[in-house]
Scaffold this active site. Structure first.
Site, PDB file in Angstrom:
ATOM      1  N   GLY A 269     -12.930   6.119   0.538  1.00 23.84           N
ATOM      2  CA  GLY A 269     -11.607   5.853   1.097  1.00 23.84           C
ATOM      3  C   GLY A 269     -10.515   6.362   0.167  1.00 23.84           C
ATOM      4  O   GLY A 269     -10.777   6.872  -0.933  1.00 23.84           O
ATOM      5  N   GLN A 270      -9.278   6.214   0.615  1.00 23.04           N
ATOM      6  CA  GLN A 270      -8.154   6.745  -0.147  1.00 23.04           C
ATOM      7  C   GLN A 270      -8.051   6.129  -1.551  1.00 23.04           C
ATOM      8  O   GLN A 270      -7.913   6.847  -2.548  1.00 23.04           O
ATOM      9  CB  GLN A 270      -6.853   6.493   0.628  1.00 23.04           C
ATOM     10  CG  GLN A 270      -5.639   7.073  -0.030  1.00 23.04           C
ATOM     11  CD  GLN A 270      -4.371   6.927   0.779  1.00 23.04           C
ATOM     12  OE1 GLN A 270      -3.358   7.538   0.455  1.00 23.04           O
ATOM     13  NE2 GLN A 270      -4.381   6.129   1.832  1.00 23.04           N
ATOM     14  N   LEU A 271      -8.151   4.805  -1.637  1.00 25.13           N
ATOM     15  CA  LEU A 271      -8.057   4.144  -2.936  1.00 25.13           C
ATOM     16  C   LEU A 271      -9.324   4.369  -3.759  1.00 25.13           C
ATOM     17  O   LEU A 271      -9.259   4.546  -4.976  1.00 25.13           O
ATOM     18  CB  LEU A 271      -7.778   2.646  -2.751  1.00 25.13           C
ATOM     19  CG  LEU A 271      -7.589   1.823  -4.016  1.00 25.13           C
ATOM     20  CD1 LEU A 271      -6.512   2.419  -4.930  1.00 25.13           C
ATOM     21  CD2 LEU A 271      -7.246   0.377  -3.663  1.00 25.13           C
TER      22      LEU A 271
ATOM     23  N   ASP B  53     -23.024  -1.006   2.358  1.00 25.45           N
ATOM     24  CA  ASP B  53     -22.343  -1.522   3.542  1.00 25.45           C
ATOM     25  C   ASP B  53     -22.052  -2.999   3.288  1.00 25.45           C
ATOM     26  O   ASP B  53     -22.970  -3.828   3.273  1.00 25.45           O
ATOM     27  CB  ASP B  53     -23.239  -1.353   4.767  1.00 25.45           C
ATOM     28  CG  ASP B  53     -22.579  -1.809   6.064  1.00 25.45           C
ATOM     29  OD1 ASP B  53     -21.565  -2.548   5.991  1.00 25.45           O
ATOM     30  OD2 ASP B  53     -23.073  -1.453   7.140  1.00 25.45           O
TER      31      ASP B  53
ATOM     32  N   TYR C 279     -11.264  -1.954   6.839  1.00 27.51           N
ATOM     33  CA  TYR C 279     -10.968  -1.344   8.132  1.00 27.51           C
ATOM     34  C   TYR C 279      -9.444  -1.260   8.215  1.00 27.51           C
ATOM     35  O   TYR C 279      -8.761  -2.275   8.272  1.00 27.51           O
ATOM     36  CB  TYR C 279     -11.524  -2.202   9.264  1.00 27.51           C
ATOM     37  CG  TYR C 279     -11.302  -1.615  10.645  1.00 27.51           C
ATOM     38  CD1 TYR C 279     -12.339  -0.977  11.324  1.00 27.51           C
ATOM     39  CD2 TYR C 279     -10.045  -1.676  11.262  1.00 27.51           C
ATOM     40  CE1 TYR C 279     -12.132  -0.426  12.584  1.00 27.51           C
ATOM     41  CE2 TYR C 279      -9.833  -1.118  12.511  1.00 27.51           C
ATOM     42  CZ  TYR C 279     -10.882  -0.499  13.162  1.00 27.51           C
ATOM     43  OH  TYR C 279     -10.674   0.053  14.405  1.00 27.51           O
TER      44      TYR C 279
ATOM     45  N   THR D 134      -2.841  -6.497   1.997  1.00 30.62           N
ATOM     46  CA  THR D 134      -1.809  -5.705   2.658  1.00 30.62           C
ATOM     47  C   THR D 134      -0.545  -6.486   3.011  1.00 30.62           C
ATOM     48  O   THR D 134      -0.596  -7.710   3.187  1.00 30.62           O
ATOM     49  CB  THR D 134      -2.391  -5.103   3.965  1.00 30.62           C
ATOM     50  OG1 THR D 134      -1.368  -4.425   4.693  1.00 30.62           O
ATOM     51  CG2 THR D 134      -2.962  -6.198   4.859  1.00 30.62           C
ATOM     52  N   ASP D 135       0.547  -5.751   3.149  1.00 32.59           N
ATOM     53  CA  ASP D 135       1.809  -6.335   3.624  1.00 32.59           C
ATOM     54  C   ASP D 135       1.727  -6.773   5.081  1.00 32.59           C
ATOM     55  O   ASP D 135       2.575  -7.532   5.553  1.00 32.59           O
ATOM     56  CB  ASP D 135       2.949  -5.314   3.461  1.00 32.59           C
ATOM     57  CG  ASP D 135       2.689  -4.030   4.228  1.00 32.59           C
ATOM     58  OD1 ASP D 135       1.602  -3.441   4.060  1.00 32.59           O
ATOM     59  OD2 ASP D 135       3.570  -3.591   4.999  1.00 32.59           O
TER      60      ASP D 135
ATOM     61  N   TYR E 120      -5.332  -6.300  12.618  1.00 30.62           N
ATOM     62  CA  TYR E 120      -5.556  -5.832  11.246  1.00 30.62           C
ATOM     63  C   TYR E 120      -5.009  -6.845  10.240  1.00 30.62           C
ATOM     64  O   TYR E 120      -5.715  -7.260   9.317  1.00 30.62           O
ATOM     65  CB  TYR E 120      -4.900  -4.471  11.048  1.00 30.62           C
ATOM     66  CG  TYR E 120      -4.800  -4.030   9.615  1.00 30.62           C
ATOM     67  CD1 TYR E 120      -5.938  -3.740   8.868  1.00 30.62           C
ATOM     68  CD2 TYR E 120      -3.556  -3.901   8.979  1.00 30.62           C
ATOM     69  CE1 TYR E 120      -5.852  -3.348   7.541  1.00 30.62           C
ATOM     70  CE2 TYR E 120      -3.465  -3.504   7.652  1.00 30.62           C
ATOM     71  CZ  TYR E 120      -4.610  -3.224   6.937  1.00 30.62           C
ATOM     72  OH  TYR E 120      -4.512  -2.840   5.627  1.00 30.62           O
TER      73      TYR E 120
ATOM     74  N   TRP F 202       2.151   0.598   2.461  1.00 23.61           N
ATOM     75  CA  TRP F 202       2.487   2.002   2.713  1.00 23.61           C
ATOM     76  C   TRP F 202       1.762   2.944   1.752  1.00 23.61           C
ATOM     77  O   TRP F 202       2.371   3.799   1.107  1.00 23.61           O
ATOM     78  CB  TRP F 202       3.990   2.202   2.616  1.00 23.61           C
ATOM     79  CG  TRP F 202       4.827   1.490   3.628  1.00 23.61           C
ATOM     80  CD1 TRP F 202       4.505   0.358   4.333  1.00 23.61           C
ATOM     81  CD2 TRP F 202       6.154   1.827   4.038  1.00 23.61           C
ATOM     82  NE1 TRP F 202       5.531  -0.019   5.146  1.00 23.61           N
ATOM     83  CE2 TRP F 202       6.572   0.871   4.985  1.00 23.61           C
ATOM     84  CE3 TRP F 202       7.045   2.840   3.689  1.00 23.61           C
ATOM     85  CZ2 TRP F 202       7.816   0.904   5.609  1.00 23.61           C
ATOM     86  CZ3 TRP F 202       8.282   2.872   4.290  1.00 23.61           C
ATOM     87  CH2 TRP F 202       8.673   1.921   5.245  1.00 23.61           C
TER      88      TRP F 202
END
Length: 278
Positions: free
Chosen positions: A8-10, A35, A60, A100-101, A124, A149
């Site tokens: 993933g991105q992070l 998983d 997710y 997350t925000d 989410y 963001w």
């Protein structure tokens, strides 16, 4: 240190900074290698690695798709987080979990502190909040880091979408009434490692709990897009529009600025402005 969600991105951002920290033995597992929705898979990896720390970047994050496939969001964001927390408890592993925000409704007018009351308005956001609660009910040695963001050179994100669209169109319309703060994933990755290093160096200090992290400053998505094009020397006709002109399946918080006072004070962290990190 075990890192879940390595593709993933992070996760990719943590791989990017890993060489800066030779004192840490990183083990990166993508969803095929681990998983987090499968308990026996977690048990196998933890038995092999016996990690001191686990950074859970597996999530997710398809905000709109979550509205139509909530079971998938629940499996990863709630059940997966719960499974990891249980393994961390068994193996005495310290968990760093990214949230997350979107756990907030966006009705605030001043930055959200860590003790602000959550009120998610999307599947989410709800699944991420439920994941936080599951971790808190199981563990004492945890860090929950809420961010907003997130973008970078890795994965799918707003910046990469804007750059792609700029090659396909002469004009773009971007919402200007959703206010928040961009977070460069590489900046976040470095901060997560700094938390670990501080915790390892100062075992007598109890710093566990919830923290906010984003870059400094405030902007709209329109402002963010404008800066992206400016930095990349792209000329495009960019128009501001209200959210009502760009309806999405999932509700977006109108205001999601996070107060970073706690993380800065606790870990002596200096945070760059969002404009500096693009």
């Amino acid at each position: 240190m075990l890192v879940t969600g390595a593709n993933g991105q992070l996760g990719q951002s943590l791989q990017f900074v890993a060489d800066k920290y030779p004192q840490i033995d990183f083990v990166f597992c993508d969803s095929k290698a681990l998983d987090i929705t499968v308990k026996v898979a977690i048990a196998s990896v933890f038995n092999t690695i016996k990690p001191d720390f686990c950074i859970n970047t597996a999530a997710y994050t398809a905000v709109d798709k979550a509205e139509s496939e909530p079971d998938k969001a629940i499996a990863i964001n709630l059940t997966g987080a719960k499974n990891l927390a249980e393994a961390c408890k068994e193996f005495k592993t310290k968990l760093i979990h990214v949230s997350t925000d979107f756990i907030f409704d966006g009705n605030a007018t001043t930055p959200y502190t860590e003790d602000a009351t959550p009120n998610p308005k999307s599947v989410y956001g709800q699944t991420k909040l439920d994941g936080e609660k599951a971790i808190q009910s199981i563990l004492q040695d945890y860090f929950i880091v809420r961010t907003s963001w997130v973008y970078s050179q890795f994965g799918n994100n707003f910046m990469k979408t804007m750059l792609r669209l700029a090659t396909e169109r002469n004009e773009l319309a971007v919402v200007d009434d959703q206010i928040g703060t961009p977070t460069h994933a590489v900046e976040l990755a470095n901060v997560l490692v700094q938390i670990i290093l501080f915790t390892n160096k100062n075992p007598e200090i109890n710093t566990y709990g919830i923290y906010n992290f984003s870059n400094e400053g405030v902007c709209s998505w329109f402002d963010f897009a404008q800066k992206i094009f400016e930095v990349n020397h792209i000329k495009i006709d960019l128009k501001p529009i209200p959210s009502s002109k760009y309806p999405t399946p999932a509700y977006r918080p109108r205001y999601s600025v996070l107060d970073k006072s706690k993380i800065k004070k606790t870990f002596d962290i200096e945070i760059k402005t969002w404009q500096e990190t693009i």
